[in-house]
Each structure stands twice: as structure tokens, then as C-alpha cells.
Design a protein around this motif. Structure first.
Motif, PDB file in Angstrom:
ATOM      1  N   SER A  41      42.212  36.694  36.502  1.00  0.00           N
ATOM      2  CA  SER A  41      42.602  37.520  37.646  1.00  0.00           C
ATOM      3  C   SER A  41      42.307  38.968  37.296  1.00  0.00           C
ATOM      4  O   SER A  41      42.002  39.289  36.152  1.00  0.00           O
ATOM      5  CB  SER A  41      44.107  37.411  37.897  1.00  0.00           C
ATOM      6  N   ALA A  42      42.477  39.840  38.267  1.00  0.00           N
ATOM      7  CA  ALA A  42      42.328  41.270  38.019  1.00  0.00           C
ATOM      8  C   ALA A  42      43.476  41.759  37.141  1.00  0.00           C
ATOM      9  O   ALA A  42      44.559  41.183  37.151  1.00  0.00           O
ATOM     10  CB  ALA A  42      42.327  42.020  39.343  1.00  0.00           C
ATOM     11  N   THR A  47      44.669  44.567  42.032  1.00  0.00           N
ATOM     12  CA  THR A  47      44.281  44.132  43.379  1.00  0.00           C
ATOM     13  C   THR A  47      45.144  44.835  44.437  1.00  0.00           C
ATOM     14  O   THR A  47      44.632  45.247  45.487  1.00  0.00           O
ATOM     15  CB  THR A  47      44.399  42.601  43.519  1.00  0.00           C
ATOM     16  N   GLU A  74      38.370  41.622  39.540  1.00  0.00           N
ATOM     17  CA  GLU A  74      38.070  40.517  38.626  1.00  0.00           C
ATOM     18  C   GLU A  74      36.788  40.791  37.845  1.00  0.00           C
ATOM     19  O   GLU A  74      36.614  40.275  36.735  1.00  0.00           O
ATOM     20  CB  GLU A  74      37.971  39.204  39.410  1.00  0.00           C
ATOM     21  N   PHE A 136      39.158  34.052  42.146  1.00  0.00           N
ATOM     22  CA  PHE A 136      39.469  34.649  43.447  1.00  0.00           C
ATOM     23  C   PHE A 136      38.256  34.975  44.312  1.00  0.00           C
ATOM     24  O   PHE A 136      38.400  35.369  45.441  1.00  0.00           O
ATOM     25  CB  PHE A 136      40.310  35.906  43.156  1.00  0.00           C
ATOM     26  N   ARG A 150      44.991  35.971  48.555  1.00  0.00           N
ATOM     27  CA  ARG A 150      45.769  36.479  47.417  1.00  0.00           C
ATOM     28  C   ARG A 150      46.256  35.330  46.531  1.00  0.00           C
ATOM     29  O   ARG A 150      46.673  34.287  47.025  1.00  0.00           O
ATOM     30  CB  ARG A 150      46.958  37.322  47.904  1.00  0.00           C
ATOM     31  N   GLY A 151      46.188  35.565  45.248  1.00  0.00           N
ATOM     32  CA  GLY A 151      46.608  34.540  44.292  1.00  0.00           C
ATOM     33  C   GLY A 151      45.591  33.418  44.131  1.00  0.00           C
ATOM     34  O   GLY A 151      45.874  32.387  43.546  1.00  0.00           O
ATOM     35  N   GLY A 152      44.373  33.658  44.630  1.00  0.00           N
ATOM     36  CA  GLY A 152      43.376  32.591  44.683  1.00  0.00           C
ATOM     37  C   GLY A 152      42.732  32.196  43.357  1.00  0.00           C
ATOM     38  O   GLY A 152      42.009  31.202  43.294  1.00  0.00           O
ATOM     39  N   SER A 153      43.012  32.929  42.300  1.00  0.00           N
ATOM     40  CA  SER A 153      42.374  32.604  41.016  1.00  0.00           C
ATOM     41  C   SER A 153      42.771  31.228  40.494  1.00  0.00           C
ATOM     42  O   SER A 153      41.980  30.564  39.825  1.00  0.00           O
ATOM     43  CB  SER A 153      42.733  33.646  39.955  1.00  0.00           C
TER      44      SER A 153
HETATM   45  N1  ASP Z   1      43.711  39.280  41.872  1.00  0.00           N
HETATM   46  C1  ASP Z   1      43.972  38.449  43.019  1.00  0.00           C
HETATM   47  C2  ASP Z   1      45.336  38.755  43.577  1.00  0.00           C
HETATM   48  O1  ASP Z   1      46.043  39.584  43.053  1.00  0.00           O
HETATM   49  C3  ASP Z   1      43.803  37.004  42.742  1.00  0.00           C
HETATM   50  C4  ASP Z   1      44.804  36.406  41.775  1.00  0.00           C
HETATM   51  O2  ASP Z   1      45.513  37.108  41.074  1.00  0.00           O
HETATM   52  O3  ASP Z   1      44.879  35.197  41.696  1.00  0.00           O
HETATM   53  O4  ASP Z   1      45.711  38.204  44.575  1.00  0.00           O
END
Ligand code: ASP
Ligand code: MG
Length: 427
Positions: A41-42, A47, A74, A136, A150-153
Motif C-alpha cells: 500500500s502507499a 493516499t 503505491e 490498489f 480504498r483499501g484495495g491493496s
Molecule cells: N493506499 C490505498 C488506500 O489507502 C489502498 C490500500 O491501502 O489498500 O486506500
């Protein structure tokens, strides 16, 4: 020798030191003879910073441009991790979404993965590299950059694990696994060693934040074993996989809760054919609202109450649409309660053990918790209660269903160095 996909969330790569720790872990794996693909992730909250930057420039930023901007977080962490691995004397190569063959549809900011072309990753692994992939992000049929939401990693990691037929998809995060309940709410929470996909999906869908429902769903479809664990310790975490049906399963595996919804009631709706259809098509088409638990009361004098829950984020639109629907249908009024909580108990053993609902409701009654809505699936019972009674409700159910741990949960967010320093001090 096995093939490991290891995903690291934002907190796990938030600082240069943490990136070095991650690099060391990957190099250790490689030295032990495993093939390793990392997904990152970033860094930290970067992000969020990019979202804020875009928002400042244009609150209605075109989704295509937003995706380009968000994808940069990322790119930084993947190249940083590859550099750190090389600094440890091991070969590493980073891959953006498009380089890693992550093909998606064109749904900018919420793209769906359509295919993973793994040739390049396989080539890199064969040549002895640790592959580091950006989470992501992907690329659409036009060649434009997309992001997965969001949270797609986590989803990226599971997709790559599926594409490579990896032995395991490790998801490193800032907690050391899936707990019977969020330990911040109840410190007697116990770490779950193994849990089935279905139970994990129910928990994730009901507010347990540790894994995204979407990634668990994909893991179930492709049979990817997930190991959710802490980036700050070497302790094993929680394995999510298909559990053998013939084995005795926990009656209640865990408790999830969600304080992000409101309860909406439309009072005295004329009880005619098509009324529910009208209410909920308006909520879907006009308010674009997610609707969850729905209750329609027994009709009295040709009138009925319809209640449902909806995310607070959708509430403004629901209010607006609801007022119109009340007017149109000749209902009495719409009442909104924002201080509710949804509490769910989940367990595969419920299928074969009667009386779980009764026990749950009795326990809540004994502890003076009033239930205002109920819904169930084959392996879940959810209730809506007052938000300020949540802690009490969770705690009594956690005890009643035998989930309490003997040890109190203690948050450890320390790096390896910090842990080592602490241990040295204690000596
Ligand atoms: N960096 C992206 C986010 O903050 C993806 C992730 O963290 O999974 O949503
Ligand atoms: Mg994340």
C-alpha cells in the motif's frame, strides 16, 4: 519451497525504518528458498493526503485524473521497498499495476479486476528477483490507470496469489490477526487461529475492519489461503481458508459491530401492493443508498411502518428522498435515529446448533439491552441496539458465548528494533 504473496498495509511501510524491516523479512523468506511477491500500500496516510490535494483543487475531480494521482502513492512505496531490498544485497524489481498485468474494467476509483497477466512476475521470480507490486491499481482496456477503491491493496494481493497459484497470501497489518471482537472495544478478545471464508465474510460485512469483504470473497472463489498477521511481530496470525465441513465448528466464532449506520422508519404507510417496492426503488435509484436490515411491521388499520438501516454517509440523500416518498405515498412521517449500533454474532456451528438466537436475546435482556431490529443468515444473527449500550452488549455476549481470553489484549505497535530494545531492557 513455496510461493508466498505478502501484502503490507500503509502502517507497515509508513517510515524508512519500517520499509527496511519489511525488506528484511522478504529477504529472509527468499534466503529460506521461497519465491516471494510483495504487494504494498502507499506509505502511511499518503493516499489520504492525495485525496485531500485533489479535493482542494477540484471537489469534483474527474475520476480518471483522480486515479492517476492516487496511484502515485503505491509507486513510491513499491520502488522504496525494492531499493531497500537491493540495499540488503538481494535482487528486487518493482511493478506498477500495469507492469504487473493487473487488468481492470474502466470503473475509475472503483475498478474491478478482470484478469491478471502474470508472465512478467513469473519471469522475475524465475530470474531470482523478489517482485514488489503496487497494490490498489490496474490498467483498463484503453490503457488508462485505474484504482480499485480504498483499501484495495488486499484485493490486489489475493488476485496475484490466485493468478500465481501461491501457497499462501499473507496480509500484514497493524494488528496480529482476526480477533473474536475488536480488542479496542473488549480487551478480553481472543485471537482466532483459523476461520472459514463464510464466517470471515460475515464478520467483514458486519464491520470487522481487519480484512475487506471483497478480498475474502475473491479468496473464497479462487481458494486462496489468507494468513492475516502483524508486520510488527513474528507470531502467527489468523488463517482464513475453507474449513472442513465434517469437523466440529465453533458455534460462535466472533462478534462484529458497526456504528456507521442510522435507522430510518417511515410511519403509517398505507399497506397497499407495491409500497415496499416504491420505497426501496426510490432509495436505490434516487438516493443511491445502501440499505441493510429491513423490517415491515404487522399492518394495523391498513397502515404499516417500514424501517431500515443505511450508512450515515448516505443519510442526507435518504432524508431528501424519504421526505418525497412520505408525501407521495401519503405516509405519516419519517423518523431517523442516528445513535444506533449494529451488533452481529457469527459462527458456522449455528447451522447445526439450535437455540443460539434465544441465548443471544436472553443474554441481552439479562443485561438490560433493548433490541430494536433483528436479522439473520444461516451463520449470523444481527441486532440493532442503542449505540451507548454497545460496549455492555458486546461484553456480555463475548462472555456468554465462551469467547473471553484469559489474557488482556495489549496493543503492540512496535518495530522489531523497538521490541528488541524492550527485551534487552528487561534482561
Ligand atoms: N493506499 C490505498 C488506500 O489507502 C489502498 C490500500 O491501502 O489498500 O486506500
Ligand atoms: Mg489499507
Amino acid at each position: 519451497m513455496s510461493l508466498i504473496v505478502a501484502k503490507f498495509g500503509g502502517t507497515s511501510v509508513a517510515t524508512p525504518q519500517r520499509i527496511v524491516n519489511v525488506a528484511q523479512r522478504l529477504v529472509d523468506y527468499s534466503t529460506q528458498g521461497h519465491h516471494v511477491v510483495a504487494v504494498v500500500s502507499a506509505m502511511g496516510k499518503s493516499t489520504d493526503d492525495l485525496v485531500a490535494l485533489a479535493d482542494e483543487l477540484n471537489p469534483n475531480a474527474p475520476a480518471r485524473e483522480l486515479d492517476v494521482m492516487l496511484s502515485t502513492g503505491e509507486l513510491v512505496s513499491m520502488s522504496a521497498l525494492a531499493m531497500a531490498i537491493e540495499a540488503l544485497g538481494h535482487k528486487a524489481m518493482s511493478f506498477s499495476g500495469w507492469q504487473a498485468g493487473m487488468l481492470t474494467d474502466s470503473g475509475h476509483t472503483k475498478a474491478k479486476i478482470t484478469e491478471v497477466k502474470t508472465d512478467r512476475l513469473i519471469q522475475a521470480l524465475k530470474s531470482g528477483y523478489i517482485a514488489v507490486c503496487a497494490g490498489f491499481q490496474g490498467i483498463d482496456p484503453l490503457g488508462d490507470i485505474t484504482t480499485l477503491g480504498r483499501g484495495g491493496s488486499d484485493t490486489t494481493a489475493v488476485a496475484i496469489a490466485a493468478g500465481l497459484h501461491a501457497d499462501v497470501c499473507e496480509i500484514y497489518t497493524d494488528v496480529d490477526g482476526v480477533y473474536t471482537v475488536d480488542p479496542r472495544l473488549d480487551p478480553r478478545a481472543r485471537k482466532i487461529d483459523e476461520i472459514g471464508y463464510d464466517e470471515m465474510l460475515e464478520l467483514a460485512g458486519c464491520g470487522a475492519g481487519v480484512l475487506q469483504a471483497r478480498c475474502v470473497e475473491m479468496a473464497r472463489t479462487y481458494g486462496v489461503v489468507i494468513h492475516c498477521r502483524s508486520a510488527f511481530s513474528n507470531e502467527p496470525g489468523t488463517i482464513v481458508k475453507e474449513l472442513d465441513d465434517t469437523m466440529e465448528q465453533a458455534i460462535v466464532s466472533g462478534i462484529a459491530f458497526d456504528k456507521s449506520e442510522a435507522k430510518v422508519t417511515i410511519r403509517d404507510v398505507p399497506d397497499n401492493v407495491g409500497v415496499a417496492a416504491r420505497v426501496f426503488s426510490a432509495m436505490a435509484d434516487d438516493a443511491h443508498a445502501n440499505i441493510d436490515m429491513i423490517i415491515q411491521n404487522l399492518s394495523e388499520n391498513g397502515q404499516t411502518d417500514i424501517s431500515f438501516t443505511t450508512p450515515l454517509a448516505d443519510l442526507a440523500r435518504v432524508r431528501e428522498t424519504g421526505e418525497k416518498v412520505v408525501e407521495e405515498l401519503g405516509a405519516r412521517e419519517m423518523v431517523v435515529d442516528e445513535s444506533i449500533a449494529k451488533l452481529s454474532v457469527v459462527g458456522a456451528g449455528m447451522r447445526s446448533n439450535p437455540g443460539i438466537a434465544a441465548k443471544m436475546f436472553q443474554t441481552l435482556a439479562d443485561n438490560d439491552v433493548n433490541i430494536s431490529m433483528i436479522s439473520t443468515s444461516a451463520i449470523r444473527i444481527s441486532v440493532v441496539i442503542k449505540a451507548d449500550e454497545l460496549e455492555r452488549a458486546v461484553s456480555c455476549l463475548h462472555t456468554a458465548f465462551g469467547l473471553d481470553s484469559d489474557d488482556l489484549f495489549e496493543e503492540t505497535m512496535l518495530s522489531r528494533e523497538e521490541l528488541a530494545a524492550k527485551a534487552a531492557k528487561g534482561r
